[in-house]
Design an enzyme around this catalytic site. Structure first.
Site, short mmCIF file in Angstrom:
data_model
loop_
_atom_site.label_atom_id
_atom_site.label_comp_id
_atom_site.label_asym_id
_atom_site.label_seq_id
_atom_site.Cartn_x
_atom_site.Cartn_y
_atom_site.Cartn_z
N SER A 95 0.82 -1.28 0.13
CA SER A 95 0.29 -0.25 0.05
C SER A 95 0.95 1.26 -0.14
N ILE A 98 -7.32 7.91 4.49
CA ILE A 98 -6.27 8.15 3.85
C ILE A 98 -4.80 7.59 4.01
N ASN A 112 -6.87 3.75 -11.36
CA ASN A 112 -6.66 2.73 -12.28
C ASN A 112 -5.05 2.16 -12.25
N GLN A 170 -8.29 -36.42 1.68
CA GLN A 170 -8.68 -35.68 0.15
C GLN A 170 -9.24 -34.33 0.35
N GLU A 213 -9.81 1.09 -3.08
CA GLU A 213 -9.77 1.33 -4.62
C GLU A 213 -10.94 0.62 -5.32
N THR A 220 -14.88 -1.18 -4.07
CA THR A 220 -15.36 -2.30 -3.46
C THR A 220 -15.72 -3.39 -4.76
P1 TGC Z 1 -18.80 8.10 -14.01
O1 TGC Z 1 -19.75 8.88 -14.93
O2 TGC Z 1 -19.03 6.67 -14.02
O3 TGC Z 1 -17.54 8.45 -14.80
C1 TGC Z 1 -17.03 9.84 -14.88
C2 TGC Z 1 -16.10 9.81 -16.20
O4 TGC Z 1 -15.08 9.06 -15.94
C3 TGC Z 1 -14.94 7.81 -16.53
N1 TGC Z 1 -14.44 6.74 -15.61
C4 TGC Z 1 -13.13 6.40 -15.84
N2 TGC Z 1 -12.10 6.87 -16.56
C5 TGC Z 1 -10.87 6.51 -16.41
N3 TGC Z 1 -10.66 5.36 -15.55
C6 TGC Z 1 -11.96 4.98 -14.47
N4 TGC Z 1 -11.39 3.73 -13.91
C7 TGC Z 1 -12.84 5.61 -14.95
N5 TGC Z 1 -14.23 5.25 -14.44
C8 TGC Z 1 -15.10 6.05 -14.87
C9 TGC Z 1 -16.34 7.58 -17.16
O5 TGC Z 1 -15.77 6.89 -18.37
C10 TGC Z 1 -16.75 9.06 -17.26
O6 TGC Z 1 -15.98 9.70 -18.52
P2 TGC Z 1 -16.79 10.55 -19.40
O7 TGC Z 1 -15.84 10.89 -20.64
O8 TGC Z 1 -18.09 9.80 -20.03
O9 TGC Z 1 -17.30 11.86 -18.65
O10 TGC Z 1 -18.69 8.38 -12.74
P3 TGC Z 1 -19.69 8.21 -11.62
O11 TGC Z 1 -19.64 9.66 -10.52
O12 TGC Z 1 -20.90 7.58 -11.78
O13 TGC Z 1 -18.87 7.25 -10.49
C11 TGC Z 1 -18.65 5.95 -10.77
C12 TGC Z 1 -17.22 5.67 -10.10
C13 TGC Z 1 -16.68 5.09 -11.39
C14 TGC Z 1 -16.61 6.79 -9.36
C15 TGC Z 1 -17.37 4.50 -9.16
O14 TGC Z 1 -17.91 3.46 -9.56
C16 TGC Z 1 -15.87 4.06 -8.52
O15 TGC Z 1 -14.93 3.74 -8.92
N6 TGC Z 1 -16.31 4.04 -7.23
C17 TGC Z 1 -14.81 3.62 -6.53
C18 TGC Z 1 -14.35 4.73 -5.68
C19 TGC Z 1 -12.87 4.17 -5.11
O16 TGC Z 1 -12.45 3.39 -5.81
N7 TGC Z 1 -12.11 5.18 -4.48
C20 TGC Z 1 -10.85 4.86 -4.39
C21 TGC Z 1 -10.14 5.89 -3.43
S1 TGC Z 1 -8.63 5.82 -3.30
C22 TGC Z 1 -8.17 4.31 -2.54
O17 TGC Z 1 -9.04 3.76 -1.99
C23 TGC Z 1 -6.66 4.22 -2.02
S2 TGC Z 1 -6.31 2.82 -1.36
C24 TGC Z 1 -4.66 3.26 -1.03
C25 TGC Z 1 -3.92 1.92 -0.65
O18 TGC Z 1 -3.50 1.16 -1.56
O19 TGC Z 1 -3.37 1.91 0.41
P1 FAD Z 2 -19.40 2.86 1.05
O1 FAD Z 2 -19.26 3.53 -0.18
O2 FAD Z 2 -20.14 3.43 2.21
O3 FAD Z 2 -20.00 1.42 0.84
C1 FAD Z 2 -20.61 0.62 1.93
C2 FAD Z 2 -21.17 -0.73 1.22
O4 FAD Z 2 -22.14 -0.35 0.09
C3 FAD Z 2 -20.04 -1.60 0.29
O5 FAD Z 2 -20.49 -2.82 0.57
C4 FAD Z 2 -20.33 -0.92 -1.07
O6 FAD Z 2 -19.85 -2.01 -2.03
C5 FAD Z 2 -21.76 -1.10 -0.99
N1 FAD Z 2 -22.36 -0.20 -2.02
C6 FAD Z 2 -22.30 1.26 -2.12
N2 FAD Z 2 -22.93 1.66 -3.16
C7 FAD Z 2 -23.46 0.49 -3.89
C8 FAD Z 2 -24.34 0.41 -5.01
N3 FAD Z 2 -24.63 1.36 -5.64
N4 FAD Z 2 -24.68 -0.83 -5.36
C9 FAD Z 2 -24.24 -1.82 -4.61
N5 FAD Z 2 -23.74 -1.66 -3.78
C10 FAD Z 2 -23.17 -0.41 -2.99
N6 FAD Z 2 -9.43 6.49 0.28
C11 FAD Z 2 -8.60 7.34 -0.50
O7 FAD Z 2 -9.09 8.45 -1.12
N7 FAD Z 2 -7.27 7.25 -0.41
C12 FAD Z 2 -6.80 6.45 0.49
O8 FAD Z 2 -5.44 6.57 0.53
C13 FAD Z 2 -7.52 5.44 1.01
N8 FAD Z 2 -6.91 4.55 1.74
C14 FAD Z 2 -7.68 3.60 2.59
C15 FAD Z 2 -7.19 2.60 3.25
C16 FAD Z 2 -7.75 1.62 4.06
C17 FAD Z 2 -7.08 0.81 5.08
C18 FAD Z 2 -9.10 1.80 3.61
C19 FAD Z 2 -10.02 0.56 4.59
C20 FAD Z 2 -9.99 2.72 3.02
C21 FAD Z 2 -9.03 3.33 2.19
N9 FAD Z 2 -9.64 4.59 1.30
C22 FAD Z 2 -8.93 5.59 0.68
C23 FAD Z 2 -11.03 4.39 1.02
C24 FAD Z 2 -11.77 3.33 0.30
O9 FAD Z 2 -11.33 3.69 -0.91
C25 FAD Z 2 -13.35 3.38 0.58
O10 FAD Z 2 -13.26 2.71 1.87
C26 FAD Z 2 -13.93 2.63 -0.61
O11 FAD Z 2 -13.84 3.17 -1.63
C27 FAD Z 2 -15.53 2.33 0.02
O12 FAD Z 2 -16.10 3.30 0.42
P2 FAD Z 2 -16.61 3.34 1.91
O13 FAD Z 2 -15.65 2.83 2.86
O14 FAD Z 2 -17.17 4.75 2.12
O15 FAD Z 2 -18.04 2.51 1.43
#
Ligand code: TGC
Ligand code: FAD
Length: 389
Positions: free
Chosen positions: A96, A168, A245, A284, A368, A370
């Protein structure tokens, strides 16, 4: 303990170049020698082993795929993936740290930053002299980051930032935060430097998972961001998603390392643990579990190599990254739980790595995006219908 020599039932090594193998083996030895001997202690104490940072920098683990002009190793994406895999065999928290520094801090500065920002920050981040974090998630907006309420307002000397981020990675120890906030309703990226007035990053405590990783809140109370600290090429949520990504790609590879660690532990244990006068590996139902685990590792390895080759050829779709992240995290967690079962009661002890991996993988499956989010992303791609709302 026997030296770890890898898990490779389908001779996937034959799909790798000699340079990729050399890099993989170098990091494998580093993990065996420097991470595995200390990680349980840090996990128990809930600390990140800061002393590893200069060593990881020396090995070129920060911003690995970025150009050498910034002090980076400029390796291909398969080599980068293999590095993630080996690091996560040690611990998901170490992977991470490297993921965040490389994919979520250096990548956005490189991709969306000005020349001044790149020249100032990338060499320092590559050397591990500065640490970064990435703030997208908010207390009320996790899966749906587009709803974020953190806001920037244009003022005379720059931008005034207000709001909060949560969960974060590296937040408290970071020198620089890449923060996503809405400016006139459009999501933009900002570089927020440690020590800026009004900016605090308290550590979140009480985690049962990723204990050897720092997780923090970021709080912005009228923080004045100088004009030169906006990432000029950002103009919408899509730019933040592009960073995800890169990190999701690393996770898809990384969790194969956790799978391998758990399999290695379970296989060795099954061959030596005697019950009913026989090694449990002779039963087994134990063999069925081991075969299932090895098959899933093999499938994930093959998926990753093709994922990497697609990325290196510039043909990778973000939905393909979602499939690999979704599948490999789910299987890794399943494998960790199965390995724990094979170890019986011993499986809950920190003498073995499986329970730590299982606990870590709960976070890795969630962050990143769920499992459900990646299901919906792929579902939308194949049907053309969004099922998010
Ligand atoms: P949506 O309308 O689907 O998309 C907006 C525009 O973005 C495009 N798009 C992407 N482009 C590049 N890469 C991707 N992965 C993309 N996903 C979507 C999409 O085509 C659209 O483009 P355009 O040209 O049509 O405008 O957006 P939405 O608001 O409906 O949201 C859906 C979305 C994709 C944000 C949601 O499904 C999602 O991915 N939620 C998850 C949030 C997430 O992953 N958070 C992560 C936070 S960082 C973290 O967790 C760090 S962990 C760190 C560690 O390793 O310790
Ligand atoms: P929520 O969005 O509240 O979701 C709760 C539950 O509901 C989940 O099971 C989800 O899948 C489900 N759910 C939500 N919407 C829907 C739907 N439309 N349909 C079906 N099911 C749904 N974020 C950063 O920005 N930067 C970081 O560095 C970072 N580091 C992290 C480190 C750790 C240890 C952890 C645990 C998280 C970190 N995150 C970070 C945050 C992480 O990206 C979020 O926890 C994650 O995106 C999910 O958001 P949430 O926890 O608010 O869950």
């Amino acid at each position: 303990m026997n030296k770890f020599t890898g898990v490779d039932y389908f001779n996937t090594d034959s799909l790798l170049s000699s340079e990729e193998l050399l890099i993989r083996d170098t990091i494998r030895d580093f993990v065996s020698d420097e991470i595995i001997p200390i990680i349980e202690k840090y996990n128990r104490e809930g600390q990140f082993p800061m002393q590893l940072i200069p060593k990881m920098a020396e090995l070129g683990l920060f911003g690995t795929t970025l150009p050498q002009q910034y002090g980076c190793a400029e390796l291909n994406n398969v080599a980068y993936g293999l590095i993630m895999q080996e690091l996560e065999r040690g611990d998901s928290g170490i992977r991470s740290f490297v993921s965040v520094q490389s994919a979520l801090v250096m990548y956005p500065i490189y991709t969306f930053g000005s020349d001044e920002q790149k020249n100032k920050w990338l060499p320092l981040l590559a050397k591990g002299e500065k640490i970064g974090c990435f703030g997208l998630t908010e207390p009320d907006f996790g899966s749906n980051p587009g709803g974020m309420i953190t806001k920037a307002e244009k003022v005379k000397d720059g931008y005034l930032l207000n709001g909060a981020k949560m969960w974060i990675t590296n937040g408290t120890i970071a020198d620089i935060a890449v923060v996503w906030a809405k400016l006139d309703g459009v999501v933009r990226g900002f570089l927020v430097e440690k020590g800026t007035i009004g900016f605090t990053a308290p550590e979140m405590k009480g985690k049962h998972s990723l204990r050897a990783s720092v997780t923090s809140e970021l709080i912005f109370d009228n923080v004045l961001i100088p004009e030169e600290n906006i990432l000029p090429q950002t103009s919408g949520l899509k730019n933040a998603l592009m960073c995800l990504n890169q990190a999701r790609y690393g996770i898809a590879w990384g969790v194969v390392g956790s799978m391998m660690a758990c399999y290695d532990s379970a296989l060795n244990y099954a061959k030596t643990r005697i019950q009913f006068d026989k090694p449990i590996a002779s039963f087994q139902m134990i063999q069925e579990k081991l075969v299932y685990i090895l098959t899933e590792i093999t499938k994930a390895q093959l998926m990753n190599i093709q994922l990497g080759r697609l990325k290196d050829s510039g043909k990778l779709k973000f939905t393909q990254v979602s499939m690999a992240k979704r599948n490999n995290c789910e299987k890794a967690l399943e494998i960790a739980r199965m390995s724990r079962e094979i170890l019986g009661a011993n499986g809950i002890l920190d003498e073995y790595p499986v329970m730590r991996h299982a606990a870590n993988l709960e976070s890795v499956k969630t962050y990143e995006g769920t499992h459900e989010m990646h299901t919906l992303i792929i579902g939308e791609d194949i049907t053309g219908i969004s099922a998010f709302e």
